[in-house]
Design a protein around this motif. Structure first.
Motif, PDB file in Angstrom:
ATOM      1  N   LEU A   1       1.061  -1.043   0.019  1.00  0.00           N
ATOM      2  CA  LEU A   1       0.053   0.129   0.151  1.00  0.00           C
ATOM      3  C   LEU A   1       1.027   1.365   0.067  1.00  0.00           C
ATOM      4  O   LEU A   1       1.678   1.379   0.809  1.00  0.00           O
ATOM      5  N   ARG A   2       0.722   2.069  -1.002  1.00  0.00           N
ATOM      6  CA  ARG A   2       1.495   3.292  -1.200  1.00  0.00           C
ATOM      7  C   ARG A   2       0.415   4.493  -0.994  1.00  0.00           C
ATOM      8  O   ARG A   2      -0.207   4.718  -1.437  1.00  0.00           O
ATOM      9  N   VAL A   3       1.176   5.279   0.103  1.00  0.00           N
ATOM     10  CA  VAL A   3       0.396   6.593   0.355  1.00  0.00           C
ATOM     11  C   VAL A   3       1.534   7.777   0.320  1.00  0.00           C
ATOM     12  O   VAL A   3       2.591   7.748   0.768  1.00  0.00           O
ATOM     13  N   VAL A   4       1.128   8.673  -0.593  1.00  0.00           N
ATOM     14  CA  VAL A   4       2.077   9.923  -0.915  1.00  0.00           C
ATOM     15  C   VAL A   4       1.115  10.963  -0.450  1.00  0.00           C
ATOM     16  O   VAL A   4      -0.065  11.355  -0.975  1.00  0.00           O
ATOM     17  N   ILE A   5       1.833  11.862   0.096  1.00  0.00           N
ATOM     18  CA  ILE A   5       1.265  13.139   0.724  1.00  0.00           C
ATOM     19  C   ILE A   5       2.183  14.268   0.190  1.00  0.00           C
ATOM     20  O   ILE A   5       3.276  14.120   0.508  1.00  0.00           O
ATOM     21  N   ALA A   6       1.758  15.263  -0.615  1.00  0.00           N
ATOM     22  CA  ALA A   6       2.516  16.347  -1.163  1.00  0.00           C
ATOM     23  C   ALA A   6       1.716  17.625  -0.984  1.00  0.00           C
ATOM     24  O   ALA A   6       0.666  17.833  -1.005  1.00  0.00           O
ATOM     25  N   ASP A   7       2.696  18.704  -0.745  1.00  0.00           N
ATOM     26  CA  ASP A   7       1.998  20.263  -0.572  1.00  0.00           C
ATOM     27  C   ASP A   7       3.034  21.070  -1.405  1.00  0.00           C
ATOM     28  O   ASP A   7       4.139  20.580  -1.665  1.00  0.00           O
ATOM     29  N   ASP A   8       2.476  22.149  -1.362  1.00  0.00           N
ATOM     30  CA  ASP A   8       3.380  23.341  -2.264  1.00  0.00           C
ATOM     31  C   ASP A   8       3.774  24.128  -1.482  1.00  0.00           C
ATOM     32  O   ASP A   8       3.933  25.516  -1.817  1.00  0.00           O
ATOM     33  N   GLY A   9       4.167  23.948  -0.189  1.00  0.00           N
ATOM     34  CA  GLY A   9       4.615  24.996   0.865  1.00  0.00           C
ATOM     35  C   GLY A   9       6.154  25.258   0.578  1.00  0.00           C
ATOM     36  O   GLY A   9       6.744  24.822  -0.336  1.00  0.00           O
ATOM     37  N   ALA A  10       6.518  25.863   1.593  1.00  0.00           N
ATOM     38  CA  ALA A  10       8.011  26.480   1.643  1.00  0.00           C
ATOM     39  C   ALA A  10       9.131  25.169   1.704  1.00  0.00           C
ATOM     40  O   ALA A  10      10.351  25.461   1.456  1.00  0.00           O
ATOM     41  N   GLY A  11       8.593  24.047   2.261  1.00  0.00           N
ATOM     42  CA  GLY A  11       9.635  22.964   2.372  1.00  0.00           C
ATOM     43  C   GLY A  11      10.472  23.316   3.505  1.00  0.00           C
ATOM     44  O   GLY A  11       9.937  23.896   4.618  1.00  0.00           O
ATOM     45  N   GLY A  12      11.726  22.488   3.750  1.00  0.00           N
ATOM     46  CA  GLY A  12      12.434  22.672   4.888  1.00  0.00           C
ATOM     47  C   GLY A  12      12.334  21.493   5.969  1.00  0.00           C
ATOM     48  O   GLY A  12      12.819  21.533   7.102  1.00  0.00           O
ATOM     49  N   ALA A  13      11.268  20.669   5.836  1.00  0.00           N
ATOM     50  CA  ALA A  13      11.071  19.769   6.997  1.00  0.00           C
ATOM     51  C   ALA A  13      11.962  18.715   7.309  1.00  0.00           C
ATOM     52  O   ALA A  13      12.610  18.280   6.122  1.00  0.00           O
ATOM     53  N   ASP A  14      12.597  18.428   8.239  1.00  0.00           N
ATOM     54  CA  ASP A  14      13.499  17.548   8.583  1.00  0.00           C
ATOM     55  C   ASP A  14      13.383  16.625   9.736  1.00  0.00           C
ATOM     56  O   ASP A  14      13.168  16.693  10.938  1.00  0.00           O
ATOM     57  N   PRO A  15      12.936  15.215   9.433  1.00  0.00           N
ATOM     58  CA  PRO A  15      12.497  14.460  10.567  1.00  0.00           C
ATOM     59  C   PRO A  15      13.612  14.054  11.175  1.00  0.00           C
ATOM     60  O   PRO A  15      13.208  13.685  12.451  1.00  0.00           O
ATOM     61  N   SER A  16      14.853  14.286  11.196  1.00  0.00           N
ATOM     62  CA  SER A  16      16.109  13.982  12.117  1.00  0.00           C
ATOM     63  C   SER A  16      16.064  14.995  13.033  1.00  0.00           C
ATOM     64  O   SER A  16      16.628  14.899  14.269  1.00  0.00           O
TER      65      SER A  16
END
Length: 404
Positions: free
Chosen positions: A350-365
């Motif tokens: 099952l593949r789930v893809v979420i995308a947005d057109d924001g400014a980015g820069g998110a870092d899970p670490s």
């Protein structure tokens, strides 16, 4: 006669060790006998000394091959019944180890076992020499004057042999306990595979248990606390509508309490939906995600392509992923004007893809909520990937295994 505890334990251990060795000696020496027969018949066949030797040799070889599984099962039984050591069955890829054990180590152990058991029997017989002598006619003792000195030496030798047997038996038992499970049991690779399977099963059970607990909490909140708040808000609304002759201060208090009750109901509803929405169980992932998209503070384009329902655990994780992702977009995605959610099933994934057109820069670490999101995905052996360059766009991709 009651022995001291220490002596009683020593005698119990000696009985166990000698019984273990006595059971093992015939099993091991049987293979030694077969190997001796094969060697002798092989020599006869090569020398042409017997016309029947090739036929008997072939029969003996077949008997030897087919004896290996029976001998292995007997050895496992001996270890389990006498020593309490359970030797797990190995896979079909290790018969050569069993054959090598019985042909090499087994013959050696059989000789040592026979030696220790024979030493025990000889020691008992020698230490009781005076008893045997006095059982003979008295004329024999008259004819063999001075026999007591020789009998004394034999008795002392027998006692020395008996004194050596416990240590030798214990050492041989320890040696076999170290070697045999390694050769007749599962290999390290098989143990690791079995351990991974057990851990996977236990983790799946823990995930299912946690999901069931979330469902129970959701039901308790929905049927208990939420209903009480609804009843409280209804009563406050009726009081505000019917008690028109109250002082303004009292009416203000009732209005404030009524508003607080309605806000508490809304917050509790959001909490219940975040735990495990009822629509997910009743209508499936498509309907639950449609509700999320409708309540999102920004436009969400949703596409769900699922030919059939998934397992409850996978549906719960997928819902949680989309819910947390949309929440993060609303809170942290600067300048985001829309979001795209795509849920597809490709075979057993099952593949789930979420995308947005924001400014980015998110870092899970950096220890944000994305870390917990990735851990939730890994709890069902899923994979979590994220791409969020500075300036955007941001795309989160999650793949969850879902058996067909």
């Amino acid at each position: 006669m009651k022995f001291p505890p220490r002596l009683r334990r020593a005698l119990t251990r000696l009985n166990r060790d000698t019984a273990f060795l006595a059971l093992g000696a015939p099993l091991h020496l049987f293979m030694g006998f077969l190997l001796f027969m094969i060697f002798g018949l092989g020599m006869d066949t090569l020398m042409g000394r017997s016309s029947d030797a090739p036929v008997v040799l072939g029969f003996t070889l077949v008997l030897t091959v087919f004896s290996v599984p029976a001998l292995t099962a007997s050895q496992r039984w001996r270890f389990r019944q006498v020593l309490g050591i359970d030797i797990p069955r190995s896979g079909w890829q290790r018969p050569w180890r069993q054959f090598g054990y019985h042909c090499l180590y087994g013959v050696l152990f059989g000789g040592l076992e026979a030696l220790v058991v024979g030493l025990l029997l000889a020691g008992v017989a020698a230490s009781l020499t005076f008893v045997w002598i006095y059982a003979l006619p008295w004329q024999w003792r008259l004819e063999h004057i001075g026999y007591t000195t020789q009998v004394g030496y034999v008795s002392v030798a027998g006692l020395l042999a008996l004194a050596a047997v416990p240590g030798l038996a214990a050492a041989l038992v320890r040696l076999e306990s170290y070697v045999v499970p390694t050769l007749l049991g599962r290999s390290r690779e098989e143990d690791l595979v079995r351990r991974v399977e057990d851990l996977t099963a236990s983790r799946a059970g823990a995930v299912d248990a946690a999901d069931a607990e979330r469902r129970r909490i959701e039901r308790d909140l929905h049927d208990g606390a939420q209903q009480r708040l609804v009843s409280l808000a209804l009563n406050l609304g009726l009081a505000k509508a019917t008690l028109t002759d109250l002082p303004p201060e009292a009416r203000e208090v009732i209005d404030a309490a009524h508003q607080e009750a309605k806000e508490a109901i809304e917050e509790l509803s959001s909490l219940v939906r975040g735990l495990h929405p009822a629509v997910l169980d009743e209508l499936g992932l498509d309907a639950a995600l449609s509700g999320l998209a409708a309540r999102a503070p920004l436009p969400v384009r949703l596409r769900v392509d699922l030919p059939q329902r998934l397992t409850p655990a996978v549906e719960a994780v997928a819902y949680f992923v989309v819910s947390e992702a949309l929440t993060n977009v609303a809170k942290h995605a600067r300048e985001a004007t829309r979001a795209d959610v795509t849920v597809t099933r490709l075979g057993g994934i099952l593949r789930v893809v979420i995308a947005d057109d924001g400014a980015g820069g998110a870092d899970p670490s950096k220890g944000s909520g994305l870390t917990g999101l990735a851990q939730r995905v890994r709890s069902v052996d899923g994979t979590f990937r994220m791409s969020s360059p500075v300036g955007g766009p941001t795309m989160m991709s999650v793949e969850l295994p879902c058996p067909i």
